[in-house]
Design an enzyme around this catalytic site. Structure first.
Site, PDB file in Angstrom:
ATOM      1  N   ASN A 166     -10.337   1.069   0.186  1.00 22.53           N
ATOM      2  CA  ASN A 166      -9.050   0.497   0.147  1.00 22.53           C
ATOM      3  C   ASN A 166      -8.558  -0.484  -1.421  1.00 22.53           C
ATOM      4  O   ASN A 166      -8.215  -1.700  -1.275  1.00 22.53           O
ATOM      5  CB  ASN A 166      -8.241  -0.580   1.380  1.00 22.53           C
ATOM      6  N   HIS A 211      -3.180   7.117   2.289  1.00 22.85           N
ATOM      7  CA  HIS A 211      -2.751   6.158   1.679  1.00 22.85           C
ATOM      8  C   HIS A 211      -4.624   5.712   2.695  1.00 22.85           C
ATOM      9  O   HIS A 211      -4.855   5.543   3.665  1.00 22.85           O
ATOM     10  CB  HIS A 211      -2.342   4.279   2.414  1.00 22.85           C
ATOM     11  N   CYS A 257       0.666  -1.372   0.233  1.00 29.76           N
ATOM     12  CA  CYS A 257      -0.206  -0.693   0.104  1.00 29.76           C
ATOM     13  C   CYS A 257       1.026   1.161  -0.075  1.00 29.76           C
ATOM     14  O   CYS A 257       0.435   2.860  -0.498  1.00 29.76           O
ATOM     15  CB  CYS A 257      -0.791  -0.215   0.755  1.00 29.76           C
TER      16      CYS A 257
END
Ligand SMILES: CC(C)(COP(=O)(O)OP(=O)(O)OC[C@H]1O[C@@H](n2cnc3c(N)ncnc32)[C@H](O)[C@@H]1OP(=O)(O)O)[C@@H](O)C(=O)NCCC(=O)NCCS
Length: 314
Positions: free
Chosen positions: A270, A240, A112
């Protein structure tokens, strides 16, 4: 040795919208729990699109917004942890799809935090004279790696791509990409995993949550300090998009009430390495941040890894 700057952004999301109610058909969960604990209302899940298809679509838009053409690009870097094929890499596939001739082309996997790592790497390549115009892409198809019977993960992850065209800055221009602050906590590698032959995403949710809300704000502040930017000057914070409560927790500790806090997670879920460029591209598209204003990017996730830098908004 000149610095670099982001010239333009672009993004791509699959058309299929999956709501929390849709997920509640698969596992025992509900819309209220997901909104409260994670902050997601809906997410986009890919159909036939591959990671490379989404990466190329986002890159094509970024290129169209840049005023450059495919022949100007000499480096393609794709941050991804969900490409199924080992070779050719996604960067080469993007170059082939867009007709980019003989670029440096590599994929980078830090899960990520990947986009911020890739942006830092490309900034270094430009400073070293190894590139003049680069495509930096975050692209993920997490739905391929999601266990749709595991309610602790399938509510969170989604698909999409975002891309930036990064170019060498003129010597008299202000630095457009600040120094990257990057690092890792390898001894906590078990906290987020995509492992083995049936690679399903698995995570220790509370471990990640605690780490993200306690360890990361000081590192994000370091990125501001190294860029010579007072946090009070930030026009936006684009972390993020892992969990709305994590984003709020970090933002609170940064004490930046004047800044727009990106919350693309609400509608996009996400999307790992794609989440920062997706969110930034939308802020730019909606003209919510003035061109040239400082924006703090900060990625974190599997590894555990983290990276962030202050950039000037394209
Ligand atoms: C995964 C996460 C949302 C879980 O939230 P949490 O508050 O830690 O939830 P817990 O696992 O403690 O579970 C709390 C309760 O909710 C229940 N629950 C867990 N998932 C649920 C779901 N999808 N729907 C409804 N209830 C759920 C649990 O069973 C538990 O019930 P109990 O108290 O009766 O035992 C949260 O830990 C998180 O977001 N962590 C960070 C993960 C992340 O960002 N990963 C990506 C890194 S890049």
């Amino acid at each position: 040795m000149t610095g670099s700057r982001i010239l333009s952004m672009g993004h791509y999301q699959p058309s299929r919208v999956v709501t929390n109610d849709d997920i509640a058909q698969l596992v025992e969960t509900n819309d209220e729990w997901i909104r409260d604990r994670v902050g997601i209302v809906s997410r986009r899940i890919a159909g036939d699109e591959t990671v490379a298809d989404m990466a190329a679509a986002a890159a094509d838009k970024a290129l169209a917004n840049s005023g450059l053409t495919a022949t100007d690009i000499d480096l393609v870097v794709v941050a991804t942890c969900t490409s199924i094929d080992r070779s050719p890499n996604v960067a080469c596939r993007v170059a082939a799809k867009l007709g980019i001739n003989a670029p440096g082309a590599f994929d980078l996997n830090t899960a990520c935090s990947g986009f911020a790592y890739a942006l830092g790497t490309v900034d270094h390549a430009i400073r070293a004279g190894a590139s003049r115009n680069a495509l930096v892409i975050g692209a993920e198809k997490l739905s391929d790696f999601t266990d749709w019977t595991d309610r602790s993960t399938c509510i969170i992850f989604a698909d999409g791509a975002g891309a930036a065209v990064v170019t060498a800055a003129a010597e008299d221009e202000p630095v457009g990409i600040g120094p990257v602050v990057w690092g890792s906590v390898p001894e906590r590698g078990d906290a987020v995993r995509i492992e083995g032959w049936r690679p399903y995403v698995a995570q220790e949710g509370q471990t990640v949550f605690r780490w993200a809300t306690t360890a990361l704000a000081p590192l994000a502040l370091q990125a501001c300090e190294r860029a010579g930017v007072d946090p009070a000057e930030l026009a936006a914070f684009v972390p993020h998009q892992a969990n709305s409560r994590i984003i709020d927790g970090i933002a609170k500790r940064l004490n930046i009430p004047q800044a727009i806090i990106a919350k693309d997670i609400v509608e996009s879920g996400n999307t790992s390495a794609a989440s920062i460029p997706l969110a930034l591209s939308k802020l730019v598209e909606r003209r919510e941040v003035p061109s040239g204003a400082p924006v703090l990017l900060f990625g974190f996730g599997g590894g555990l890894t983290y990276a962030g830098q202050v950039v000037r908004c394209p």
